[in-house]
Design a protein around this motif. Structure first.
Motif, PDB file in Angstrom:
ATOM      1  N   LEU A 184       0.858  -1.192   0.000  1.00  0.00           N
ATOM      2  CA  LEU A 184       0.000   0.000   0.000  1.00  0.00           C
ATOM      3  C   LEU A 184       0.893   1.241   0.000  1.00  0.00           C
ATOM      4  O   LEU A 184       1.705   1.425   0.903  1.00  0.00           O
ATOM      5  N   ASN A 185       0.720   2.093  -1.021  1.00  0.00           N
ATOM      6  CA  ASN A 185       1.625   3.227  -1.148  1.00  0.00           C
ATOM      7  C   ASN A 185       0.908   4.428  -1.774  1.00  0.00           C
ATOM      8  O   ASN A 185      -0.228   4.312  -2.217  1.00  0.00           O
ATOM      9  N   ASN A 186       1.597   5.561  -1.816  1.00  0.00           N
ATOM     10  CA  ASN A 186       0.960   6.778  -2.337  1.00  0.00           C
ATOM     11  C   ASN A 186       1.122   6.931  -3.855  1.00  0.00           C
ATOM     12  O   ASN A 186       0.824   7.992  -4.401  1.00  0.00           O
ATOM     13  N   GLU A 208      -2.164   1.916  -4.948  1.00  0.00           N
ATOM     14  CA  GLU A 208      -2.740   3.087  -4.287  1.00  0.00           C
ATOM     15  C   GLU A 208      -4.004   2.695  -3.530  1.00  0.00           C
ATOM     16  O   GLU A 208      -4.653   1.708  -3.863  1.00  0.00           O
ATOM     17  N   ALA A 209      -4.354   3.502  -2.538  1.00  0.00           N
ATOM     18  CA  ALA A 209      -5.435   3.140  -1.621  1.00  0.00           C
ATOM     19  C   ALA A 209      -6.815   3.116  -2.280  1.00  0.00           C
ATOM     20  O   ALA A 209      -7.762   2.614  -1.692  1.00  0.00           O
ATOM     21  N   ARG A 210      -6.950   3.641  -3.513  1.00  0.00           N
ATOM     22  CA  ARG A 210      -8.270   3.580  -4.127  1.00  0.00           C
ATOM     23  C   ARG A 210      -8.511   2.268  -4.861  1.00  0.00           C
ATOM     24  O   ARG A 210      -9.629   2.005  -5.300  1.00  0.00           O
ATOM     25  N   LEU A 225     -10.223  -2.460  -3.287  1.00  0.00           N
ATOM     26  CA  LEU A 225     -11.591  -2.984  -3.338  1.00  0.00           C
ATOM     27  C   LEU A 225     -11.990  -3.452  -4.732  1.00  0.00           C
ATOM     28  O   LEU A 225     -13.027  -4.082  -4.898  1.00  0.00           O
ATOM     29  N   PHE A 236      -6.297   2.935   6.672  1.00  0.00           N
ATOM     30  CA  PHE A 236      -6.932   2.334   5.492  1.00  0.00           C
ATOM     31  C   PHE A 236      -8.225   1.613   5.868  1.00  0.00           C
ATOM     32  O   PHE A 236      -9.279   1.821   5.261  1.00  0.00           O
ATOM     33  N   THR A 294     -12.028   3.118   4.866  1.00  0.00           N
ATOM     34  CA  THR A 294     -12.888   2.293   4.020  1.00  0.00           C
ATOM     35  C   THR A 294     -14.214   2.028   4.727  1.00  0.00           C
ATOM     36  O   THR A 294     -15.293   2.189   4.153  1.00  0.00           O
ATOM     37  N   PHE A 304       1.667  11.569   3.543  1.00  0.00           N
ATOM     38  CA  PHE A 304       1.529  10.151   3.185  1.00  0.00           C
ATOM     39  C   PHE A 304       0.187   9.613   3.676  1.00  0.00           C
ATOM     40  O   PHE A 304      -0.592   9.036   2.918  1.00  0.00           O
ATOM     41  N   ASN A 364      -2.813  11.046   1.815  1.00  0.00           N
ATOM     42  CA  ASN A 364      -3.004  10.399   0.526  1.00  0.00           C
ATOM     43  C   ASN A 364      -3.762   9.073   0.692  1.00  0.00           C
ATOM     44  O   ASN A 364      -4.686   8.776  -0.067  1.00  0.00           O
ATOM     45  N   ILE A 365      -3.380   8.306   1.715  1.00  0.00           N
ATOM     46  CA  ILE A 365      -4.065   7.026   1.977  1.00  0.00           C
ATOM     47  C   ILE A 365      -5.527   7.289   2.359  1.00  0.00           C
ATOM     48  O   ILE A 365      -6.440   6.633   1.861  1.00  0.00           O
ATOM     49  N   LYS A 391      -7.581   8.494  -0.801  1.00  0.00           N
ATOM     50  CA  LYS A 391      -7.809   7.467  -1.820  1.00  0.00           C
ATOM     51  C   LYS A 391      -8.612   6.281  -1.300  1.00  0.00           C
ATOM     52  O   LYS A 391      -9.357   5.676  -2.054  1.00  0.00           O
ATOM     53  N   SER A 392      -8.473   5.951  -0.007  1.00  0.00           N
ATOM     54  CA  SER A 392      -9.313   4.886   0.562  1.00  0.00           C
ATOM     55  C   SER A 392     -10.777   5.308   0.502  1.00  0.00           C
ATOM     56  O   SER A 392     -11.649   4.514   0.140  1.00  0.00           O
ATOM     57  N   GLY A 412     -11.951   5.280  -3.088  1.00  0.00           N
ATOM     58  CA  GLY A 412     -12.107   3.901  -3.569  1.00  0.00           C
ATOM     59  C   GLY A 412     -13.358   3.245  -3.006  1.00  0.00           C
ATOM     60  O   GLY A 412     -14.084   2.563  -3.733  1.00  0.00           O
ATOM     61  N   ALA A 413     -13.613   3.466  -1.717  1.00  0.00           N
ATOM     62  CA  ALA A 413     -14.772   2.833  -1.091  1.00  0.00           C
ATOM     63  C   ALA A 413     -16.070   3.423  -1.642  1.00  0.00           C
ATOM     64  O   ALA A 413     -17.021   2.695  -1.933  1.00  0.00           O
TER      65      ALA A 413
END
Lengths: 324, 324
Positions: free
Chosen positions: A174-176, A207-209, A212, A229, A233, B224, B227-228, B231-232, B235-236
């Protein structure tokens, strides 16, 4: 199969844990329970077949200092750990403090040979039906080294293979950003170690998006970032659910709409429902310790018991040991 | 009002930026544009009133090294920065590399007096209708000190007050628990500094599942983690939207359901649509620099222009300077 339950942990009191134990007993006739807690509060369980009540006098607070927790020998979690060892149990479940579970687990149940730090792992749902990925560490640690993260990748890969029958689980960091040079110092270092470890099927950064969407099997991160994270979510899914429910209540037409589309929505909420996947496993210790959600209700706690049952059946801890 | 647009940044090419400029010109007659890009590609804009095309020869890649980017004097972003200064523009918008925007911004536009690091801030929707919170830093930095985070809290509070007319914005620190002693070394240190700074209305730590509930105004974190978090959440929300759409397609009844509840769903998706809030501002530099989403479509890019317009109108940069 022997389960030991910390009946006192969690925000919702013994009604939740009692309800869950009773329900689970109906589902499986090959499990017996050691229920640790205040004898008065556990009265409703008295005389239940396959249930042994083990008295405890104290309850650890959710924000207890982990070091302090170790000295509270009369606390339900500590007695649960002692019982786990003494009765050679197959699984321990607690909805109490994560920090205390980790420190007690390391102290009493011990780490697996060579493992520096345990990690909390939990399955996440994805938009692909039936497909789950597993993220480690979700918060057993606050700060980690790159060596820790590589160990997480190893044990979580073995775990994923055993739990989901996937031969070579795809591991992402998991990274930016996706490029190799992305991230803070820890992530850059970890990337290089993962890339050069042939025992891990490391694909790259994610990336965190993305997780899922279902492309990844094992998602590796440090305990602090994993906590962010997981909870981001969870928060976003919950906010969306609330907005959907509100939308349906707007007017008569939307209410009728709800009646027509109810079934589809049930499917959707089950796909994304954190309550039905609730329960993280502490991986890297020499036993099967399950952390149920602090705010577990009966249904969530039952699903933690189900996870424990499945993992105990597959003898996951010994298999990880053999594979290390 | 003068806007300078990096027409070449972003994943979706000049059609997007051209479309957005054209649409925005229809909405506001008090704005003129300096459009930086390849002259051939910008042909469709030729002769458009209130548009000056400024030629550039290169395009920075999304993953360009920020230091390298500074030497590419012919790149659209660099010429956009030069034009911003030369023409005394009110706002610069780019959908290109974040790293390059930050480094160029610091190098050419300069930081505000006393500010060590700029931060990227963006409004987030919440479940409370109309209520937004602002999170900083969303990724202008990879690693931060506690001093950086306190400065982010200061400038973002001023920004929030100006943008949302809230006198004493409630500031929270994004952390892995609510208790004072929670977090990694950076968060523990930052907590103490924020607590003891009387110019900041610091309430405490906030877990990542809470911000969308609308209690917080300003959410502070390092680049950092920000960003997580961003994007989490993104994404969710996207995964949930996809599942909802799929649910509606299940069968004839759910399709009918959709027709009845369409309106409610439009409300919902607007509440949580990151496209309509798209665009982060680089706070802490001596100018108004807007980072549009890399994958912006016309609608998203227009909303970035709208944010720029609103912030330029309220003279936000000078007001922050006065308030520092």
């Amino acid at each position: 199969m022997k389960f030991v339950i910390d009946m006192m942990g969690g925000d919702n009191g013994v009604e939740t844990t009692i309800g869950a134990v009773k329900e689970f007993l109906k589902l499986h006739d090959d499990v017996e329970f050691f229920c640790i807690g205040n004898v008065e509060s556990l009265k409703p369980l008295e005389g239940t077949p396959r249930v042994t009540i083990v008295p405890s006098k104290e309850v650890l607070k959710m924000d207890v200092d982990p070091m302090e927790a170790m000295h509270k020998h009369e606390a339900s979690l500590n007695i649960a750990m002692d019982t786990y060892i003494k009765e050679k149990c197959d699984c321990l479940v607690s909805a109490g403090s994560t920090g205390a579970l980790v420190s007690e687990g390391v102290f009493k149940i011990r780490r697996l040979p060579g493992i520096k730090r345990p990690c909390l792992v939990s399955p996440f749902p994805t938009v692909i039906k039936g497909k789950k990925f597993v993220c480690a560490d979700l918060g057993a640690n606050i700060e980690n080294t790159s060596e820790n993260l590589v160990q997480f990748a190893k044990i979580t890969s073995i775990f994923y293979r055993l739990a989901y029958n996937v031969e070579n689980p795809k591991v992402y960091l998991l990274n930016n950003g996706t490029e190799e040079e992305k991230g803070n110092a820890l992530m850059k270092e970890t990337y290089q170690l993962l890339k050069n470890d042939s025992s891990i099927n490391f694909i790259g950064n994610m990336e965190a998006r993305e997780p899922l969407n279902g492309e990844c099997d094992v998602l590796i991160t440090d305990g602090f970032t994993g906590n962010i994270f997981l909870k981001s979510t969870e928060g976003a899914c919950k906010a969306m659910s609330n907005l959907i429910k509100r939308s349906f209540k707007t007017n008569l037409l939307t209410k009728i709409g709800y009646l027509f589309s109810k079934k589809g929505f049930k499917d959707m909420s089950e796909t994304m429902d954190y309550k039905s996947t609730g329960g993280a496993m502490l991986l890297g210790v020499n036993g099967l310790l399950i952390k149920a959600h602090g705010s577990s209700d009966v249904r969530t706690f039952v699903s933690s018991l189900k996870i424990g049952y499945k993992l105990a059946k597959s003898d996951v801890v010994n298999k990880i040991k053999e594979n290390l």
